[in-house]
Structure formats: structure tokens, C-alpha cells
Design a protein around this motif. Structure first.
Motif, mmCIF file in Angstrom:
data_model
loop_
_atom_site.group_PDB
_atom_site.id
_atom_site.type_symbol
_atom_site.label_atom_id
_atom_site.label_comp_id
_atom_site.label_asym_id
_atom_site.label_seq_id
_atom_site.Cartn_x
_atom_site.Cartn_y
_atom_site.Cartn_z
ATOM 1 N N PHE A 1 -47.294 62.768 69.487
ATOM 2 C CA PHE A 1 -47.130 63.990 70.284
ATOM 3 C C PHE A 1 -48.155 65.042 69.865
ATOM 4 O O PHE A 1 -48.860 65.629 70.703
ATOM 5 N N LEU A 2 -48.265 65.284 68.567
ATOM 6 C CA LEU A 2 -49.220 66.274 68.069
ATOM 7 C C LEU A 2 -50.662 65.853 68.369
ATOM 8 O O LEU A 2 -51.505 66.685 68.713
ATOM 9 N N TYR A 3 -50.928 64.571 68.250
ATOM 10 C CA TYR A 3 -52.271 64.060 68.550
ATOM 11 C C TYR A 3 -52.627 64.334 70.011
ATOM 12 O O TYR A 3 -53.734 64.810 70.314
ATOM 13 N N GLN A 4 -51.707 64.044 70.910
ATOM 14 C CA GLN A 4 -51.978 64.224 72.338
ATOM 15 C C GLN A 4 -52.170 65.697 72.710
ATOM 16 O O GLN A 4 -52.891 66.012 73.649
ATOM 17 N N MET A 5 -51.553 66.581 71.971
ATOM 18 C CA MET A 5 -51.723 68.001 72.255
ATOM 19 C C MET A 5 -53.022 68.550 71.671
ATOM 20 O O MET A 5 -53.682 69.384 72.292
ATOM 21 N N ASP A 6 -53.390 68.077 70.473
ATOM 22 C CA ASP A 6 -54.401 68.781 69.694
ATOM 23 C C ASP A 6 -55.774 68.111 69.592
ATOM 24 O O ASP A 6 -56.768 68.795 69.336
ATOM 25 N N CYS A 7 -55.848 66.805 69.764
ATOM 26 C CA CYS A 7 -57.116 66.130 69.540
ATOM 27 C C CYS A 7 -58.139 66.505 70.607
ATOM 28 O O CYS A 7 -57.850 66.452 71.810
ATOM 29 N N LEU A 8 -59.317 66.900 70.160
ATOM 30 C CA LEU A 8 -60.397 67.276 71.073
ATOM 31 C C LEU A 8 -61.589 66.330 70.923
ATOM 32 O O LEU A 8 -62.736 66.713 71.128
ATOM 33 N N GLY A 9 -61.283 65.099 70.542
ATOM 34 C CA GLY A 9 -62.338 64.105 70.420
ATOM 35 C C GLY A 9 -62.817 63.874 69.012
ATOM 36 O O GLY A 9 -63.751 63.090 68.795
ATOM 37 N N GLN A 10 -62.196 64.536 68.034
ATOM 38 C CA GLN A 10 -62.623 64.346 66.650
ATOM 39 C C GLN A 10 -62.362 62.901 66.212
ATOM 40 O O GLN A 10 -61.349 62.304 66.589
ATOM 41 N N GLN A 11 -63.246 62.361 65.421
ATOM 42 C CA GLN A 11 -63.110 60.985 64.957
ATOM 43 C C GLN A 11 -62.017 60.889 63.891
ATOM 44 O O GLN A 11 -61.909 61.723 63.005
ATOM 45 N N ASP A 12 -61.171 59.878 64.030
ATOM 46 C CA ASP A 12 -60.104 59.609 63.068
ATOM 47 C C ASP A 12 -59.196 60.823 62.884
ATOM 48 O O ASP A 12 -58.804 61.182 61.777
ATOM 49 N N PHE A 13 -58.831 61.450 63.993
ATOM 50 C CA PHE A 13 -57.970 62.644 63.971
ATOM 51 C C PHE A 13 -56.547 62.247 63.585
ATOM 52 O O PHE A 13 -55.974 61.315 64.144
ATOM 53 N N LYS A 14 -55.975 62.964 62.628
ATOM 54 C CA LYS A 14 -54.595 62.720 62.216
ATOM 55 C C LYS A 14 -53.884 64.057 62.034
ATOM 56 O O LYS A 14 -54.386 64.936 61.319
ATOM 57 N N PRO A 15 -52.724 64.247 62.648
ATOM 58 C CA PRO A 15 -51.972 65.490 62.468
ATOM 59 C C PRO A 15 -51.569 65.685 61.009
ATOM 60 O O PRO A 15 -51.422 64.716 60.250
ATOM 61 N N ASN A 16 -51.372 66.930 60.609
ATOM 62 C CA ASN A 16 -50.934 67.234 59.255
ATOM 63 C C ASN A 16 -49.569 66.593 59.008
ATOM 64 O O ASN A 16 -48.632 66.791 59.795
ATOM 65 N N PRO A 17 -49.385 65.831 57.926
ATOM 66 C CA PRO A 17 -48.122 65.118 57.694
ATOM 67 C C PRO A 17 -46.927 66.038 57.493
ATOM 68 O O PRO A 17 -45.800 65.681 57.840
ATOM 69 N N VAL A 18 -47.132 67.235 56.926
ATOM 70 C CA VAL A 18 -46.017 68.169 56.733
ATOM 71 C C VAL A 18 -45.518 68.667 58.084
ATOM 72 O O VAL A 18 -44.307 68.726 58.337
ATOM 73 N N LEU A 19 -46.453 69.010 58.963
ATOM 74 C CA LEU A 19 -46.066 69.481 60.290
ATOM 75 C C LEU A 19 -45.442 68.348 61.107
ATOM 76 O O LEU A 19 -44.493 68.566 61.869
ATOM 77 N N GLU A 20 -45.975 67.140 60.923
ATOM 78 C CA GLU A 20 -45.443 65.977 61.633
ATOM 79 C C GLU A 20 -43.990 65.717 61.226
ATOM 80 O O GLU A 20 -43.120 65.487 62.071
ATOM 81 N N ARG A 21 -43.725 65.774 59.931
ATOM 82 C CA ARG A 21 -42.375 65.537 59.433
ATOM 83 C C ARG A 21 -41.439 66.674 59.842
ATOM 84 O O ARG A 21 -40.289 66.444 60.211
ATOM 85 N N ALA A 22 -41.935 67.903 59.799
ATOM 86 C CA ALA A 22 -41.107 69.047 60.192
ATOM 87 C C ALA A 22 -40.690 68.924 61.654
ATOM 88 O O ALA A 22 -39.525 69.156 62.007
ATOM 89 N N LEU A 23 -41.628 68.554 62.511
ATOM 90 C CA LEU A 23 -41.315 68.408 63.927
ATOM 91 C C LEU A 23 -40.330 67.266 64.143
ATOM 92 O O LEU A 23 -39.426 67.362 64.983
ATOM 93 N N ASP A 24 -40.458 66.194 63.361
ATOM 94 C CA ASP A 24 -39.523 65.076 63.460
ATOM 95 C C ASP A 24 -38.113 65.528 63.086
ATOM 96 O O ASP A 24 -37.129 65.149 63.745
ATOM 97 N N THR A 25 -38.004 66.346 62.042
ATOM 98 C CA THR A 25 -36.695 66.858 61.630
ATOM 99 C C THR A 25 -36.090 67.749 62.706
ATOM 100 O O THR A 25 -34.893 67.636 63.022
ATOM 101 N N LEU A 26 -36.893 68.637 63.269
ATOM 102 C CA LEU A 26 -36.398 69.509 64.333
ATOM 103 C C LEU A 26 -35.980 68.698 65.551
ATOM 104 O O LEU A 26 -34.975 69.003 66.197
ATOM 105 N N PHE A 27 -36.739 67.665 65.872
ATOM 106 C CA PHE A 27 -36.373 66.791 66.988
ATOM 107 C C PHE A 27 -35.028 66.125 66.717
ATOM 108 O O PHE A 27 -34.183 66.009 67.608
ATOM 109 N N LEU A 28 -34.823 65.670 65.492
ATOM 110 C CA LEU A 28 -33.552 65.032 65.129
ATOM 111 C C LEU A 28 -32.389 65.999 65.300
ATOM 112 O O LEU A 28 -31.335 65.641 65.849
ATOM 113 N N LEU A 29 -32.566 67.231 64.855
ATOM 114 C CA LEU A 29 -31.495 68.228 64.942
ATOM 115 C C LEU A 29 -31.167 68.595 66.381
ATOM 116 O O LEU A 29 -30.023 68.954 66.697
#
Length: 500
Positions: A223-251
Motif C-alpha cells: 500500500f505504501l509503495y503504491q502511494m509513494d514510489c516515484l520510480g526510485q530503484q529498489d524502493f522500500k517503505p520504512n519498516p516502522v511506518l509499515e508496521r504501525a500502519l499494519d497495527t492500525l489496520f488490525l485495530l
């Protein structure tokens, strides 16, 4: 049932002295009586006909419409459980997709079950290329929830095999092997495409091209990749933000029969396709169905957590909180993020979100609004005015979901989207439960208490007298016209309707 049975309710009609015995059904958590039992208690209407009593419950304050085994809430004790598992344990140890499996199928998955579910969801995350044209047909400043409401409704047109109007009304209720497989496929599609469509709604307003969901990432990572990637090579979302969003989604995955879920089931009871049923639910989110009392804000086209952020911005700084509190007491201001229709104590999700917020702020830096939020939180909890009214911080206050989302860089009007994406899981879980009910699906058709005029005779328009309207709502109001609209009204042309 015997009149002496202890598991019953005795009702005496004081109008005629008749006595009625109504059975009480009891489960481990609830006791209930059937509203239809009151149909036996009759009264005489003005035309002489007899009609049974109706039970009024404005806003469904104490009406149960289904039996469910999905989510348990005890608002007095601040308890929330998914299929019996405390939300605190799931937030600590589980993931959004694992908890999604739990909500839908009733048990935590084995490794093989989870692998199948995860792969199917992620494989169904891509969308038909034609959906891009739907997104680009909206204005540049269209609210993302308006976009998603329309797109989810349109989604059903791509899958005629999921439409009971085309395949037969028992498509999902006959419970054959093929019917279950068809149902599961729609569930994979809806959960998988939800973040993709949300990301498209995010990017279309920025004039950016859409991104195909990447392989190898988690649900929230994709989800974060699809919103934020602008063509950068080997783009990976920040793991802390990724986990935080996963927790909020769970709640946010489910919360029993709130307005949006009830809307899904209302539509689904007519045996419509799941895409149409779920598209209806989006309008309940953007119109803040979470207000629970006159002290919480009602915001049109704005999520409850968005309302919290706007309130904190309006307060300005921590030193202005006492003044704001006094204005709330005088009903000059509204307080967002406190109080809940169900919870009469602190929302159990709020502690988890506050911990998540601390983790996010270590990466993003603390938003200045946090200090204002902390001061408001502390002052309100110590003020007898709010304590007596059970106005405790709810999930939308420490969802700091607002403060977290703001720190993560999401625009305010995107907050409801971040609530809707995970709630798709709850919607499909309840939809599936309804379709598989052993008692079948009965269309939801509430009754009303008629308070309008008695029978009247029609009179021709020329015989009607002008009547002074007592209220502005008693007749249509005139609309102010300017610009081209006014010029058109003043022009003459063939077919123009003359005034009566």
C-alpha cells in the motif's frame, strides 16, 4: 411456555388487564426477547382494525438484528475481542492479514492456510486497466472517499459471476462447493483491491501515474509503495511506518454493528452483489457515524480522526486548552475524540494506538499537536464535568490515528480512507456470516410509527387556498441564482415554462 417459567417476561396490558408471557432467549453474554412477540398485544386503530404493538427504538439503541460470532464488545468494561481473542493480544502478536483470516473464518490460520490466504489476497490486488479511466474522470479536488464509493460500486460490473441478479438469488446462500469458492474469490478480490484503489485515489489527485502492486511486500508495505514510489530503484517503505500502519489496520478491521457494517448488511439482505453492498458503507464513514453524544463533533464529509486533528489545530497550543474546555462546557465549542456510543470507559484500542504513536514519532519526529493533545487528554480526564458524562478518549483521539497519520504525511481528507481500507475485512466477514446463516437471509425491512395526516380528499390545484407555512421546512425554498443561471432565467426561448 409455561406461565410460571422463570426464563420469560410477563407483560400486563393495563388497558384491558390481559397478561402476556414472552420467552427470553439467553446466551453466554446476552439475554433477549423477540420484538415480534409484541405483535400479539393488539390495539384498535382509528378505522376499527386491530394491530399489534410495535417496538420503537430510534437509532437502534437496544435492538439486536442478528446473532453474530465475530466481534465481542463490552463497553462498560472497555473490552474488545475478535472471535474471542483480546484485541491487545492480537495487536501485540498478530498481523492485519492474520487477524483478517480470523475475523472471516473464525480461527487463527495454520501456516498453510495463511499462506493460501495471503497469496490469494495479494494476487488479487491488481485492477482492470479500465478502472484508471474511472479515477481520471473525477475532478482534481474530489474527496477520496467520494472516489472510492463510486469505484467500489463500479468494481462489481467487472465480475458478473458475483452478481445474484445475473446468476440467481441463491448464488451465495445455497452453500454448495462452487458457491463457497465463488464467495471466497470475491473476498480475496475485495481485500486485495482495497489498498490498490485507495492508492489510486491518492495519486490521481496529485497527477501521478498509477503503480501496479509490487510482488514480495506485505499488505501495508505494498500500500505504501503504491502511494509513494516515484520510480526510485529498489524502493522500500520504512519498516516502522509499515508496521504501525499494519497495527492500525488490525485495530480498525471490525467493530461489530457500527453504521457502516449495518449498512452493508442492510443492502446485503436484499441479496445484491458484495461490491454494491460494500460501496454503500463508504458514505457512513465520511459522515462520521462515530459521534456518541451531544459533546462530540458531527462532521460532514470528514472522518472522526480527521475531526480530532482539525480540533487540535483550532486550539492552537497547550496553554489554550483550559479556555477551550470551558467553551466546550458552555457548548460554544465541540469536543472531538471523546465519548463513544458503546464504550463507557476508555476505548481499549486507544492504549495500543498511543504506544504505536510513540514508535512512529521516533522516526518522524513529534508533531507539535501532540503536546496540545496530551494537555487536552489530561485536563479532560480530571474534569468532573467530563468524568460524570463518561467522556473518555476514544480510538479516534489517540488514533492519534489522526496524529500518526499526520506525522506520516497523509493529508487530512485521506484519513477516512485509512479507516475504510481495513474495515473492508469486517464488512466481508459480516456479509459472509449473513450469507451462510442456517436460518437463511431475510430482507431487513424496519417498520415505522406513522404520525402523518389521516385520510384526505384530493382537490384540483386551482381550488387550493394559499396556506401560511409555519416552518421553513413546510415548502420548497427558492435558490439564489447568479451568473449564467440568472441570465438564462431572464432569457426567452422556445419551450420556456411560464410561471403559474
Amino acid at each position: 411456555m409455561s406461565p410460571t417459567s422463570s426464563n420469560s417476561l410477563t407483560v400486563i396490558d393495563n388497558r384491558n388487564g390481559k397478561k402476556y408471557v414472552i420467552p427470553i432467549s439467553t446466551t453466554a453474554h446476552d439475554s433477549a426477547i423477540a420484538a415480534s412477540a409484541f405483535k400479539d398485544i393488539v390495539h384498535e386503530r382509528e378505522n376499527g382494525e386491530k394491530q399489534g404493538l410495535r417496538v420503537t427504538d430510534r437509532g437502534f439503541l437496544n435492538t439486536a438484528v442478528i446473532q453474530s460470532s465475530i466481534t465481542f464488545i463490552d463497553g462498560d468494561k472497555g473490552i474488545l475481542r475478535y472471535r474471542g481473542y483480546p484485541i491487545e493480544q492480537l495487536a501485540e502478536s498478530s498481523t492485519f492479514l492474520e487477524s483478517a483470516y480470523l475475523l472471516i473464518w473464525g480461527e487463527l490460520p495454520t501456516k498453510s492456510q495463511y499462506s493460501l490466504f495471503h497469496d490469494e489476497v495479494m494476487n488479487h490486488s491488481t485492477t482492470h486497466v479500465d478502472t484508471e479511466e474511472i479515477f481520471r474522470s473525477f475532478r482534481y479536488d474530489a474527496h477520496p472517499m467520494s472516489i472510492l464509493t463510486s469505484v467500489f460500486a463500479a468494481l462489481g460490473s467487472y465480475y458478473p459471476e458475483a452478481n445474484p441478479s445475473l446468476q440467481g438469488q441463491t448464488l451465495f446462500t445455497k452453500q454448495t462447493q462452487s458457491a463457497i469458492e465463488n464467495m471466497d474469490k470475491q473476498i480475496y478480490r475485495l481485500i486485495g483491491k482495497a489498498p490498490t484503489l485507495a492508492a489510486m485515489a491518492y495519486r490521481v489527485r496529485q497527477g501521478r501515474h498509477f503503480i501496479t502492486p509490487p510482488p514480495g511486500l506485505s499488505y501495508t508495505g505494498s500500500f505504501l509503495y503504491q502511494m509513494d514510489c516515484l520510480g526510485q530503484q529498489d524502493f522500500k517503505p520504512n519498516p516502522v511506518l509499515e508496521r504501525a500502519l499494519d497495527t492500525l489496520f488490525l485495530l480498525h478491521a471490525d467493530h461489530e454493528l457500527n453504521a457502516s457494517t449495518t449498512t452493508v448488511l442492510q443492502a446485503a439482505s436484499s441479496l445484491t452483489d458484495p461490491y454494491s453492498a460494500i460501496s454503500n458503507s463508504f458514505v457512513c464513514i465520511v459522515r462520521d457515524a462515530h459521534r456518541s453524544s451531544q459533546y462530540t463533533v458531527s462532521v460532514v464529509f470528514c472522518g472522526a480522526n480527521e475531526a480530532v486533528i482539525r480540533m487540535l489545530i483550532s486550539i492552537g497550543s497547550p496553554d489554550k486548552v483550559p479556555e477551550f474546555i470551558e467553551q466546550v462546557k458552555k457548548r460554544e465549542k465541540v469536543l472531538s475524540g471523546f465519548g463513544h456510543r458503546v464504550y463507557k470507559t476508555t476505548d481499549p484500542r486507544s492504549y495500543i494506538i498511543r504506544k504505536t504513536a510513540d514508535e512512529v514519532f521516533k522516526v518522524t519526529g513529534k508533531d507539535p499537536l501532540v503536546e496540545t493533545a496530551m494537555r487536552l487528554h489530561d485536563v479532560a480526564l480530571k474534569d468532573e464535568y467530563f468524568v460524570k458524562r463518561n467522556l473518555y478518549p476514544n480510538v479516534d483521539f489517540w488514533a492519534a490515528s489522526g496524529l500518526i497519520y499526520k506525522a506520516m504525511g497523509f493529508p487530512l481528507d485521506f484519513f477516512p480512507v485509512l479507516f475504510a481500507v481495513p474495515r473492508v475485512v469486517g464488512w466481508v466477514a459480516h456479509w459472509r456470516q449473513m450469507m451462510l446463516s442456517p436460518d437463511g437471509v431475510k430482507i431487513w425491512r424496519p417498520r415505522q410509527i406513522y404520525v402523518g395526516p389521516s385520510v384526505r380528499d384530493y382537490s384540483p390545484i386551482e381550488d387550493r387556498d394559499e396556506v401560511d407555512r409555519k416552518k421553513v421546512t413546510d415548502a420548497p425554498t427558492a435558490v439564489f441564482h447568479s451568473g449564467q443561471s440568472k441570465r438564462t432565467q431572464l432569457a426567452s426561448y422556445i419551450g420556456k415554462r411560464s410561471k403559474l
